[in-house]
Design a protein around this motif. Structure first.
Motif, PDB file in Angstrom:
ATOM      1  N   ALA A   1      29.519  12.847   0.004  1.00  0.00           N
ATOM      2  CA  ALA A   1      29.047  12.724  -1.377  1.00  0.00           C
ATOM      3  C   ALA A   1      28.335  11.392  -1.579  1.00  0.00           C
ATOM      4  O   ALA A   1      27.250  11.336  -2.185  1.00  0.00           O
ATOM      5  CB  ALA A   1      30.212  12.867  -2.345  1.00  0.00           C
ATOM      6  N   GLY A   2      28.906  10.320  -1.054  1.00  0.00           N
ATOM      7  CA  GLY A   2      28.264   9.014  -1.174  1.00  0.00           C
ATOM      8  C   GLY A   2      26.949   8.964  -0.421  1.00  0.00           C
ATOM      9  O   GLY A   2      25.950   8.393  -0.917  1.00  0.00           O
ATOM     10  N   GLU A   3      26.904   9.572   0.772  1.00  0.00           N
ATOM     11  CA  GLU A   3      25.668   9.573   1.549  1.00  0.00           C
ATOM     12  C   GLU A   3      24.565  10.347   0.831  1.00  0.00           C
ATOM     13  O   GLU A   3      23.392   9.945   0.840  1.00  0.00           O
ATOM     14  CB  GLU A   3      25.934  10.186   2.923  1.00  0.00           C
ATOM     15  CG  GLU A   3      26.860   9.352   3.806  1.00  0.00           C
ATOM     16  CD  GLU A   3      27.257  10.069   5.077  1.00  0.00           C
ATOM     17  OE1 GLU A   3      26.840  11.233   5.260  1.00  0.00           O
ATOM     18  OE2 GLU A   3      28.000   9.470   5.887  1.00  0.00           O
TER      19      GLU A   3
ATOM     20  N   VAL B   1      24.237  10.770  -2.427  1.00  0.00           N
ATOM     21  CA  VAL B   1      23.764   9.982  -3.566  1.00  0.00           C
ATOM     22  C   VAL B   1      22.763   8.934  -3.081  1.00  0.00           C
ATOM     23  O   VAL B   1      21.704   8.726  -3.707  1.00  0.00           O
ATOM     24  CB  VAL B   1      24.953   9.312  -4.288  1.00  0.00           C
ATOM     25  CG1 VAL B   1      24.457   8.272  -5.294  1.00  0.00           C
ATOM     26  CG2 VAL B   1      25.806  10.362  -4.996  1.00  0.00           C
ATOM     27  N   ALA B   2      23.086   8.310  -1.957  1.00  0.00           N
ATOM     28  CA  ALA B   2      22.171   7.301  -1.409  1.00  0.00           C
ATOM     29  C   ALA B   2      20.843   7.947  -0.995  1.00  0.00           C
ATOM     30  O   ALA B   2      19.764   7.381  -1.254  1.00  0.00           O
ATOM     31  CB  ALA B   2      22.819   6.606  -0.211  1.00  0.00           C
ATOM     32  N   ARG B   3      20.889   9.113  -0.382  1.00  0.00           N
ATOM     33  CA  ARG B   3      19.656   9.784   0.029  1.00  0.00           C
ATOM     34  C   ARG B   3      18.840  10.230  -1.186  1.00  0.00           C
ATOM     35  O   ARG B   3      17.609  10.181  -1.172  1.00  0.00           O
ATOM     36  CB  ARG B   3      19.986  11.006   0.902  1.00  0.00           C
ATOM     37  CG  ARG B   3      20.541  10.666   2.261  1.00  0.00           C
ATOM     38  CD  ARG B   3      19.590   9.823   3.081  1.00  0.00           C
ATOM     39  NE  ARG B   3      18.330  10.519   3.350  1.00  0.00           N
ATOM     40  CZ  ARG B   3      17.209   9.913   3.742  1.00  0.00           C
ATOM     41  NH1 ARG B   3      17.168   8.582   3.871  1.00  0.00           N
ATOM     42  NH2 ARG B   3      16.121  10.616   3.984  1.00  0.00           N
ATOM     43  N   LEU B   4      19.530  10.674  -2.230  1.00  0.00           N
ATOM     44  CA  LEU B   4      18.813  11.073  -3.442  1.00  0.00           C
ATOM     45  C   LEU B   4      18.022   9.908  -4.015  1.00  0.00           C
ATOM     46  O   LEU B   4      16.857  10.068  -4.415  1.00  0.00           O
ATOM     47  CB  LEU B   4      19.814  11.601  -4.471  1.00  0.00           C
ATOM     48  CG  LEU B   4      19.244  12.023  -5.828  1.00  0.00           C
ATOM     49  CD1 LEU B   4      18.261  13.181  -5.658  1.00  0.00           C
ATOM     50  CD2 LEU B   4      20.365  12.413  -6.788  1.00  0.00           C
ATOM     51  N   ARG B   5      18.620   8.739  -4.028  1.00  0.00           N
ATOM     52  CA  ARG B   5      17.923   7.552  -4.537  1.00  0.00           C
ATOM     53  C   ARG B   5      16.777   7.151  -3.613  1.00  0.00           C
ATOM     54  O   ARG B   5      15.736   6.668  -4.079  1.00  0.00           O
ATOM     55  CB  ARG B   5      18.912   6.393  -4.671  1.00  0.00           C
ATOM     56  CG  ARG B   5      19.944   6.606  -5.775  1.00  0.00           C
ATOM     57  CD  ARG B   5      21.017   5.551  -5.710  1.00  0.00           C
ATOM     58  NE  ARG B   5      21.990   5.697  -6.803  1.00  0.00           N
ATOM     59  CZ  ARG B   5      23.170   5.082  -6.832  1.00  0.00           C
ATOM     60  NH1 ARG B   5      23.527   4.279  -5.822  1.00  0.00           N
ATOM     61  NH2 ARG B   5      23.982   5.270  -7.854  1.00  0.00           N
ATOM     62  N   ALA B   6      16.970   7.389  -2.312  1.00  0.00           N
ATOM     63  CA  ALA B   6      15.962   6.931  -1.347  1.00  0.00           C
ATOM     64  C   ALA B   6      14.770   7.864  -1.243  1.00  0.00           C
ATOM     65  O   ALA B   6      13.612   7.401  -1.154  1.00  0.00           O
ATOM     66  CB  ALA B   6      16.607   6.762   0.031  1.00  0.00           C
ATOM     67  N   VAL B   7      14.977   9.173  -1.263  1.00  0.00           N
ATOM     68  CA  VAL B   7      13.885  10.101  -0.979  1.00  0.00           C
ATOM     69  C   VAL B   7      13.543  11.019  -2.145  1.00  0.00           C
ATOM     70  O   VAL B   7      12.508  11.703  -2.115  1.00  0.00           O
ATOM     71  CB  VAL B   7      14.223  10.970   0.259  1.00  0.00           C
ATOM     72  CG1 VAL B   7      14.494  10.088   1.474  1.00  0.00           C
ATOM     73  CG2 VAL B   7      15.407  11.891  -0.004  1.00  0.00           C
TER      74      VAL B   7
END
Length: 388
Positions: free
Chosen positions: A231-233, A235-241
């Motif tokens: 889930a944390g990963e 969220v990070a990918r959503l912000r990045a890509v």
């Protein structure tokens, strides 16, 4: 109520069953598990009127619920427009005895049932000799016959199955008296042999069928940790890509997991890790990925998709198990296994009672939507979502 939909399996060879004993012996193959304390209706149709059609099962109802249960079973069976029906009661209940049956005491006195031999002789008006005992659940059989008659569906036979024997409720011959019965056919039946060729494994009972979706012992804590980490990963990918790119990444991860579930892959791929499963189940929380995944049940990867959804359903914690369980229901439903489809949908709704697709499919299964109609609906949905 279970709707096994056994007649609609396209991968099963055509097998004709004509003898009532063969039908009684084939109930586990028709249902996918060995029924206990159950009532089963089997639709019959085809050009000869003997093709096994829609098969529906329910637990034996309480006496006060007999009429309602009979009406529900017949409504479900009627959706397949059967030409006739065969009724089977599976129960280990003892024979029913008239509480004041007339015994053959020397003085002709009435003998209470608890003092009466089940083979004691009573007296009909015409002087015929009859046993005092009767087969159990005759009232339920009556309710079903009345409900089927109201729908203009003739009853070909009504059977009782217990202790490895079968009886016909309508048979007047000595073989169908309560303490007699006819042994179920021995050996491997034609339907059982056909089931083996398609890989069907009959479960001992419905609980054992449901247990195929139980989580591996001792694995829950690690799987929950993987889901939290994923889930944390994400969220990070959503912000990045961004959202669109994350959907494509999710689909790619799902495809990689699917490839590892294809049967017959040489060499066998490594089992899916907790992180692999976590990525798939989180991906399926996005309805765009889930709806796209519906189409996997239609093509060459149908078997791999069923294996993937099974693995994810077993291992994912609620509510992340709802989406793969719903997709599993679709996969097994399309190949005619309505009993397992019902179990998968129960699992989905236990995990997420508000899961819209699972609720919609549960209503369709209860209404006996046949696999061919479900396939058509999914094909239309996939076509509508296809890029133009």
């Amino acid at each position: 109520m279970d709707v096994p939909l056994a007649q609609h399996r396209p991968d099963r060879p055509q097998v004709r069953i004509s003898d009532p004993g063969e039908v009684a012996a084939a109930l586990p193959q028709l249902l996918g598990f060995r029924p206990q304390e159950s009532v089963v209706l089997i639709g019959l149709g085809g050009a000869s009127g003997g093709r096994v059609g829609l098969t529906v099962r329910a637990d034996l109802p309480a006496p006060r619920d007999r009429a309602a249960a009979a009406a529900q079973l017949v409504r479900s069976l009627r959706t397949d427009r059967p030409a006739a029906a065969l009724l089977a009661v599976v129960s280990e209940a003892p024979d029913e005895v008239d509480p004041w049956a007339i015994g053959h005491e020397a003085d002709g006195a009435l003998v209470p049932a608890d003092e009466l031999d089940p083979w004691a002789i009573g007296h009909e008006a015409d002087g015929a000799l009859v046993p005092a005992a009767e087969l159990p659940h005759r009232e339920l059989v009556h309710e079903l016959v009345v409900a089927l008659s109201a729908e203009h569906v003739p009853v070909r036979d009504a059977l009782l199955v217990r202790r490895g024997r079968w009886w016909s409720y309508d048979c007047p011959h000595p073989c169908c008296l309560p303490l007699a019965g006819t042994p179920l056919p021995g050996g491997v039946s034609a339907l059982a042999a056909a089931a083996v060729t398609t890989g069907q494994v009959v479960a001992p009972d419905r609980a054992a069928l449901a247990a195929r979706l139980d989580a591996p012992p001792g694995a829950r804590a690690a799987m929950v940790a993987a889901c939290v980490r994923t889930a944390g990963e994400r969220v990070a990918r959503l912000r990045a890509v961004g959202e669109a790119a994350l959907v494509e990444e999710s689909w790619t991860a799902l495809g990689e997991a699917l490839a590892r579930c294809r049967p017959g892959t040489v060499p066998p791929p490594a089992p899916l890790s907790d992180d692999d499963v976590a990525w798939v189940v989180w991906a399926l929380r996005d309805t765009r990925v889930r709806d796209r995944a519906l189409g996997l049940a239609l093509g060459a990867d149908a078997a791999a998709a069923e294996a993937l959804w099974t693995e994810c359903t077993r291992r994912a914690p609620a509510p992340l198990d709802a989406a793969p369980a719903t997709l599993l229901a679709v996969s097994v439903w399309l190949r005619g296994d309505g009993a397992m489809a019902g179990i998968a949908l129960d699992r989905a709704l236990d995990g997420d009672p508000d899961h819209g697709l699972a609720r919609l499919l549960a209503r369709g299964l209860a209404a006996c939507l046949i696999p061919a109609d479900l396939r058509e609906l999914i094909e239309q949905a996939v076509a509508a979502d296809a890029p133009r």
